[in-house]
Design a protein around this motif. Structure first.
Motif, short mmCIF file in Angstrom:
data_model
loop_
_atom_site.label_atom_id
_atom_site.label_comp_id
_atom_site.label_asym_id
_atom_site.label_seq_id
_atom_site.Cartn_x
_atom_site.Cartn_y
_atom_site.Cartn_z
N ILE A 88 -1.04 -5.76 1.11
CA ILE A 88 0.16 -6.25 0.43
C ILE A 88 0.91 -5.05 -0.14
CG2 ILE A 88 1.03 -7.59 -1.52
CD1 ILE A 88 0.14 -9.34 0.72
N SER A 89 2.21 -5.02 0.06
CA SER A 89 3.04 -3.95 -0.48
C SER A 89 3.83 -4.48 -1.67
CB SER A 89 4.02 -3.43 0.59
OG SER A 89 4.89 -2.48 0.05
N VAL A 90 3.66 -3.80 -2.79
CA VAL A 90 4.40 -4.17 -4.02
C VAL A 90 5.33 -3.02 -4.37
CG1 VAL A 90 4.23 -4.84 -6.43
CG2 VAL A 90 2.44 -5.53 -4.81
N ASP A 91 6.61 -3.23 -4.23
CA ASP A 91 7.61 -2.18 -4.47
C ASP A 91 7.28 -0.90 -3.70
OD1 ASP A 91 8.94 -3.91 -6.16
OD2 ASP A 91 8.03 -3.11 -8.00
N GLY A 92 6.77 -1.07 -2.48
CA GLY A 92 6.46 0.07 -1.64
C GLY A 92 5.05 0.61 -1.77
N ASN A 93 4.30 0.14 -2.77
CA ASN A 93 2.91 0.56 -2.95
C ASN A 93 1.98 -0.45 -2.29
OD1 ASN A 93 3.63 2.85 -4.61
ND2 ASN A 93 3.98 1.40 -6.30
N GLN A 94 1.10 0.01 -1.43
CA GLN A 94 0.22 -0.88 -0.67
C GLN A 94 -1.15 -1.06 -1.33
OE1 GLN A 94 0.04 0.59 3.37
NE2 GLN A 94 2.18 0.07 3.79
#
Length: 230
Positions: A172-178
């Motif tokens: 899952i990517s959250v604001d570009g962080n995986q």
């Protein structure tokens, strides 16, 4: 004429009385007890009395003015106190809003929900049906916000109004962080309200379980989430 003894005695008594009368008169004449004031002295005394009366009147007026000033000061202090209390309320409301919007860090109790892929996948062809997707995360986040969550974080990363969550393969990517599974969603808010909302019949937890997602829900007493970086 021949004087008798009693005549002599009376003569002596009268002589003594006459002496005292004469002495008293002379003493009174030279040392009078009644002091006669001149017109000038009387006028000075009158002026002093008038001045004293005027001073007493001024003092009375000044005392009244002081009482009025004290009353005004008390009223001003009361008004300022009420204004300070109102301003303090506004400052506290602003601070709470800043914590909710992410301008400030936030701490508090809440819940933590962990979503894991299914341990058992019966068919490789249907493996996609047994893993956590971004729609599952978004469904959970939306429900938490609806239940009154003040702040939410995914795997420790706080999300904001402009955050985005995407599914990139098994991560899952959250604001570009995986982040790989499992995914822990933390929410600060009233624990009982949040849990009740999630555990409703046919609610979010039931939907996740029906999608073969393993769900673990627990209360947290001390959650901390950072402010948004400028």
């Amino acid at each position: 004429m021949r004087l008798k003894g009693k005549h002599i005695i009376w003569s002596v008594v009268l002589l003594v009385i006459g002496f005292f009368i004469t002495f008293s008169y002379q003493y009174t004449f030279h040392n009078p007890k009644v002091i006669q004031l001149s017109e000038q002295d009387w006028e000075k005394g009158f002026n002093y009395r008038q001045q004293l009366i005027q001073i007493e009147e001024k003092n009375r007026k000044l005392r009244h003015q002081i009482d009025d000033y004290r009353s005004q000061i008390n009223q001003l202090e009361k008004t300022l106190g009420e204004q300070e209390e109102t301003i303090g309320d506004f400052v506290e409301q602003k601070r709470e809003l800043q914590m909710i919007t992410g301008e400030l860090p936030i701490k508090g109790s809440g819940v933590a929900i962990t979503l894991s892929d299914a341990n058992y996948i019966p068919s490789e062809q249907n493996a996609n049906q047994y893993i956590v997707h971004d729609r599952h995360i978004q469904l959970l986040v939306n429900e938490l916000y609806s239940a009154g969550a003040k702040a939410i974080a995914i795997n420790g990363q706080r999300i904001f109004s402009d955050s985005y969550v995407n599914c990139v393969g098994p991560v899952i990517s959250v604001d570009g962080n995986q982040y790989p599974a499992p995914f822990t969603v933390e929410a600060i808010g009233d624990e009982e309200t949040l849990r009740t909302s999630l555990e409703l019949t046919n609610g979010v937890v039931d939907l996740l379980v029906n999608d073969n997602i393993e769900v673990t829900l627990k209360n947290e007493d001390n959650l901390t989430m950072d402010a948004k970086l400028s």
